[in-house]
Design a protein around this motif. Structure first.
Motif, short mmCIF file in Angstrom:
data_model
loop_
_atom_site.label_atom_id
_atom_site.label_comp_id
_atom_site.label_asym_id
_atom_site.label_seq_id
_atom_site.Cartn_x
_atom_site.Cartn_y
_atom_site.Cartn_z
N ALA A 33 1.97 1.25 5.70
CA ALA A 33 0.97 0.79 6.54
C ALA A 33 0.32 -0.55 6.08
CB ALA A 33 -0.25 1.60 6.72
N ALA A 34 0.24 -0.52 4.51
CA ALA A 34 -0.24 -1.64 3.98
C ALA A 34 0.87 -2.88 3.96
CB ALA A 34 -0.32 -1.48 2.38
N GLU A 35 2.18 -2.74 3.93
CA GLU A 35 3.20 -3.63 4.21
C GLU A 35 3.02 -4.23 5.45
OE1 GLU A 35 6.78 -1.60 3.23
OE2 GLU A 35 6.34 -1.25 1.05
N ARG A 36 2.67 -3.42 6.36
CA ARG A 36 2.65 -3.80 7.71
C ARG A 36 1.31 -4.50 8.07
NH1 ARG A 36 5.43 0.79 11.19
NH2 ARG A 36 5.31 -0.82 12.85
N VAL A 45 0.10 0.18 16.79
CA VAL A 45 1.55 0.09 16.70
C VAL A 45 1.89 0.94 15.53
CG1 VAL A 45 3.56 -1.39 16.28
CG2 VAL A 45 1.79 -2.18 18.16
N ILE A 46 1.20 0.41 14.50
CA ILE A 46 1.52 1.12 12.99
C ILE A 46 1.18 2.65 13.05
CG2 ILE A 46 0.51 1.47 10.57
CD1 ILE A 46 -0.16 -1.50 10.81
N ALA A 47 0.02 3.12 13.88
CA ALA A 47 -0.28 4.52 13.92
C ALA A 47 0.87 5.31 14.90
CB ALA A 47 -1.65 4.58 14.73
N ARG A 48 1.41 4.61 15.77
CA ARG A 48 2.37 5.06 16.58
C ARG A 48 3.57 5.39 15.92
NH1 ARG A 48 4.36 1.39 20.26
NH2 ARG A 48 5.58 0.93 18.85
N VAL A 57 -5.53 4.63 10.57
CA VAL A 57 -4.85 3.54 10.27
C VAL A 57 -6.08 2.30 10.05
CG1 VAL A 57 -3.56 1.40 11.14
CG2 VAL A 57 -2.76 4.03 11.42
N GLN A 58 -7.31 2.56 11.03
CA GLN A 58 -8.27 1.55 10.74
C GLN A 58 -9.03 1.84 9.39
OE1 GLN A 58 -10.41 3.10 14.06
NE2 GLN A 58 -9.53 1.51 15.71
N GLU A 69 -3.53 -2.88 -1.93
CA GLU A 69 -2.76 -1.83 -1.87
C GLU A 69 -3.21 -0.73 -2.93
OE1 GLU A 69 1.91 -1.24 -2.71
OE2 GLU A 69 1.61 -2.38 -1.38
N ARG A 70 -3.85 -1.40 -4.10
CA ARG A 70 -4.38 -0.17 -5.11
C ARG A 70 -5.35 0.51 -4.20
NH1 ARG A 70 -6.37 -3.38 -9.88
NH2 ARG A 70 -8.06 -3.46 -8.82
N ALA A 71 -6.09 0.07 -3.33
CA ALA A 71 -7.13 0.87 -2.65
C ALA A 71 -6.67 2.01 -2.00
CB ALA A 71 -7.92 0.15 -2.11
#
Length: 164
Positions: A33-36, A45-48, A57-58, A69-71
């Protein structure tokens, strides 16, 4: 005599938390998800695509925007054991003695972790007469059971034309 009062709070009925494999899987999803997020893709879109909720995702996007990304990296299980290995060995010794020794009335106590399992008796009387039970279910129960659906005056059920 050693007396323990153990209070365990579990988030899941199956024995508490995610397995290490499941935590790693969820972490991989968050990293994907972070990459997206970096490419500006929308949460829905990411969730789907990742088969997760939009709300997840939120939350991930908020954490990512605040800490990168570390988080999103897993920090391990939500809780760590409260007993040291030495104290846990003492606890296991006491558990091996059985619940009656510690004042419990029966054998229904359990620990789902560390190899202990649920000990619930079948709760069937030795004197149980299967033929009598089957007869009661077949003959008596239908007479005492309330009907599930009522029809007639004031009912919302309708009669189809030609069905009478």
């Amino acid at each position: 005599m050693v007396i323990f009062e153990v209070s365990i709070v579990m988030r899941y009925a199956q024995g508490g938390g995610l397995t290490a494999e499941r935590r790693a899987f969820r972490e991989r999803l968050r990293i994907q998800a972070a990459e997206r997020f970096a490419h500006g893709e929308e949460n829905a879109v990411i969730a789907r695509d990742l088969r997760v909720s939009v709300r997840s995702v939120q939350r991930w996007r908020k954490a990512w925007s605040q800490g990168g990304e570390r988080a999103l990296v897993s920090t391990g299980p939500a809780s760590l054991p409260l007993l040291s290995d030495e104290l846990f060995a003492v606890l296991e010794t006491e558990l091996d003695k059985g619940p009656v020794v510690h004042g419990w009335p029966d054998q229904t106590w359990t620990l789902q972790r560390h190899g202990w399992s649920v000990q619930v008796p079948a709760r069937r009387a030795v004197e149980r007469d299967e033929a009598a039970v089957a007869g009661w279910v077949k003959e008596t129960w239908p007479r005492v059971e309330e009907p599930r659906r009522r029809s007639g005056h004031g009912s919302s059920s309708k009669t189809r034309p030609g069905s009478r």
